[in-house]
Write an enzyme that holds these catalytic residues in place. Structure first.
Site, PDB file in Angstrom:
ATOM      1  N   HIS A  85       0.811  -1.054  -0.163  1.00 59.16           N
ATOM      2  CA  HIS A  85       0.068   0.045   0.009  1.00 59.16           C
ATOM      3  C   HIS A  85       0.937   1.248   0.116  1.00 59.16           C
ATOM      4  CE1 HIS A  85      -3.725  -2.501   1.096  1.00 59.16           C
ATOM      5  NE2 HIS A  85      -2.813  -3.254   1.549  1.00 59.16           N
ATOM      6  N   GLU A 112      -7.798 -12.399   5.994  1.00 57.80           N
ATOM      7  CA  GLU A 112      -6.937 -11.817   6.973  1.00 57.80           C
ATOM      8  C   GLU A 112      -7.647 -12.128   8.292  1.00 57.80           C
ATOM      9  OE1 GLU A 112      -5.928  -7.688   6.031  1.00 57.80           O
ATOM     10  OE2 GLU A 112      -4.266  -7.795   7.243  1.00 57.80           O
ATOM     11  N   HIS A 154      -3.259 -11.802   1.451  1.00 61.53           N
ATOM     12  CA  HIS A 154      -3.200 -12.543   3.008  1.00 61.53           C
ATOM     13  C   HIS A 154      -3.535 -13.963   2.584  1.00 61.53           C
ATOM     14  CE1 HIS A 154      -1.712  -9.216   4.565  1.00 61.53           C
ATOM     15  NE2 HIS A 154      -2.676  -8.487   4.416  1.00 61.53           N
TER      16      HIS A 154
HETATM   17 ZN   LIG Z   1      -2.794  -5.078   2.461  1.00 60.91          ZN
END
Ligand SMILES: [Zn+2]
Ligand SMILES: *[C@@H]1O[C@H](CO)[C@@H](O)[C@H](O)[C@H]1NC(C)=O
Ligand SMILES: *[C@@H]1O[C@H](CO)[C@@H](O)[C@H](O)[C@H]1NC(C)=O
Length: 509
Positions: free
Chosen positions: A113, A354, A379
């Site tokens: 990110h 996640e 994830h």
């Molecule tokens: Zn992420």
């Protein structure tokens, strides 16, 4: 298909050799060995062959790896492989295995990110010294950094103050900077005390995005910040990235604002310049990310924006993702109707699973992500609990974007040897190593995550085969076009081979 056949064949061989062991009372030792080597071949990298040069490098690497593991085995409170990153980092920084991993070409990072990609030290040392940075606080006492006064947007309840003024009038500017950095960094020597629950750590984590986001969309900061982002990837021997970005309007010192297209144009220009300067850097592409908790109307607006941007930048904007803590809600299933409004053939890179919950809305996101034909999965921490989904991921060749340190820091696992990535490696689930938000926890680049992957998740005796497979996976599962990918493999082959030479010349260890 090929993989499945191979798997059946191997299992067949394994059963045969076990039977043979029983029938002909072959030695117990042979049966044992057959199982061990079958498992070795089944795992990620198990069928990757190494050149003579690579085998030599592998031998060297294994000496250091086994040495460090043995040290941890003898001394449990210095067992880096099982330690929390915040406690382990000083030891990792001194590790020979880590030095190797830092210099190893790592290919691409496919889950990162932008807001949390650059080290917080740089943000404080560089961006916070740019003239005009302001700080204000909202009702919860959370800070926002910005270069413009926009009270409605920032929802601040305090006055705006210049960071430079605050620093000047503080008792100790060094201390001031340290405290400023704490606003955008989760580090603490005692994570178990400071973040007793997942909620505690996510609250702070989410607030850090709110603290920083406005500041990096200030045009001069936007340029410097994303340049530094490229530098930090490049310096860690990463050559390509697919960045998740929640795009906003850019603003400048005169108060002018520019639409989101401008942010993309700026990024493209930076990218072009960086690639010209570093011909063995392939570049970046953008995954449009937006908040998963948004209501249907807002999400609809975002999807329209995404459509417009993708039409304008078809090669640069490669797909769509929903971000934010999954456990907090808005599962994919609730958003299905709106997600159907995405342009057909949109590539999805959905965060899914996640979580530590089992058969809750959060891990069922894995199922919906697969039914939505996600291209990769962010994830997929909970995938290990869903055998049918895991099988689908394998047969459909959907890569899991594994972010080990992120999962640890954000409270899903303490001892990384218990990370499901170990199972994914053992079962050869398609996988790439990613770093998610390294700037928010004192990591830099991808090497720290690779450290845990090879030291904690891979079997003790796994070395270069696994590393090489993970590195090449990152290009294989990227969204590069065929031509770009071909070039990426050429660059990677070349830098990989140079790295092998460097190791054998004694320049790494
Ligand atoms: Zn992420
Ligand atoms: C911040 O970084 C930019 C880009 O790397 C550089 O040109 C500038 O000199 C730096 N500024 C400070 C105050 O360090
Ligand atoms: C996913 O792909 C399958 C097979 O190509 C197709 O039948 C299905 O309609 C796709 N689903 C979505 C939501 O696009």
């Amino acid at each position: 298909m090929m993989c499945k056949l191979l798997l059946l064949l191997l299992l067949g061989l394994l059963v045969n050799s076990l039977q043979a062991a029983v029938e002909t009372t072959l030695s117990y030792e042979k049966a044992r060995q057959a199982v061990l080597s079958a498992e070795e071949q089944l795992m990620t990298g198990g069928r990757t062959s190494l050149s003579a040069k690579e085998s030599q490098v592998d031998d060297l690497f294994m000496q250091y790896k086994l040495g460090e593991l043995a040290q941890g085995f003898r001394n449990a409170d210095q067992n880096v492989a099982g330690m929390h990153f915040f406690k382990a980092k000083p030891l990792i920084d001194r590790s020979s295995v880590f030095k190797f991993l830092q210099q190893m070409p790592k290919g691409a990072v496919l889950h990162l990110h932008n807001t949390a990609a650059v080290s917080s030290k740089w943000v404080v040392r560089n961006m916070s010294y740019m003239p005009g940075m302001l700080r204000c606080t909202n009702a919860e006492g959370r800070s926002r950094l910005t270069f413009r006064r926009a009270p409605k947007l920032h929802k601040c309840t305090s006055q705006y103050v210049y960071v430079a003024d605050e620093r000047r009038s503080s008792i100790d500017p060094v201390l001031y900077d340290e405290n400023l950095e704490k606003l955008i960094n989760l580090y603490t020597p005692v994570p178990e005390l400071e973040y007793p629950t997942i909620t505690a750590v996510w609250n702070k984590f989410q607030a850090m995005f709110d603290t920083l986001t406005e500041a990096i969309f200030y045009l001069p900061a936007f340029r410097a910040y994303h340049w530094q982002l490229l530098e930090e990837l490049y310096n860690d021997n990463v050559m390509y990235a697919e960045l998740r970005i929640s795009l906003k309007e850019i603003y400048d010192a005169s108060g002018r604002t520019f639409p989101q297209e401008q942010a993309l144009r700026e990024l493209q220009a930076l990218n072009d310049k960086f690639v010209r300067l570093h011909p063995n850097f392939i570049g970046i592409k953008v995954i449009y990310a937006t908040w998963r908790g948004a209501d249907a109307a807002t999400l609809r607006v975002k999807i329209k924006e995404f459509r417009k941007l993708q039409e304008a930048f078809p090669k640069f904007v490669i797909g769509f993702d929903l971000v934010g803590q999954e456990d907090k809600g808005k599962p994919l299933y609730e958003q299905l109707a709106v997600l159907k409004e995405l342009p057909p053939n949109t590539n999805l890179f959905l965060h899914a699973g996640e979580t530590n919950w089992f058969s809750a809305s959060t891990d069922i996101n894995l199922l919906d992500a697969l039914l939505l034909n996600t291209t990769r999965m962010g994830h997929a921490f909970a995938l290990v609990k869903h055998p049918i989904l895991m099988n689908a991921v394998k047969t459909r060749n959907i890569a899991v974007e594994l972010s080990p340190i992120s999962n640890q820091v954000l409270h899903l696992v303490w001892d990384m040897r218990n990370h499901p990535g170990a199972q994914y490696l053992a079962l050869d689930v398609p996988m790439v190593i990613c770093n998610d938000d390294p700037g928010f926890w004192n990591a830099k680049g991808l090497s720290y995550d690779f450290y845990y992957a090879i030291m904690s998740m891979a079997p003790n005796n796994a070395g270069l085969r696994v590393l090489k497979t993970l590195v090449y996976n990152s290009v294989r599962y990227s969204m590069l076009t065929d031509r770009e990918r071909q070039r990426a493999y050429q660059v990677l082959d070349y830098s990989w081979s140079l790295f092998m030479d460097k190791v054998l010349q004694g320049k790494v260890f």
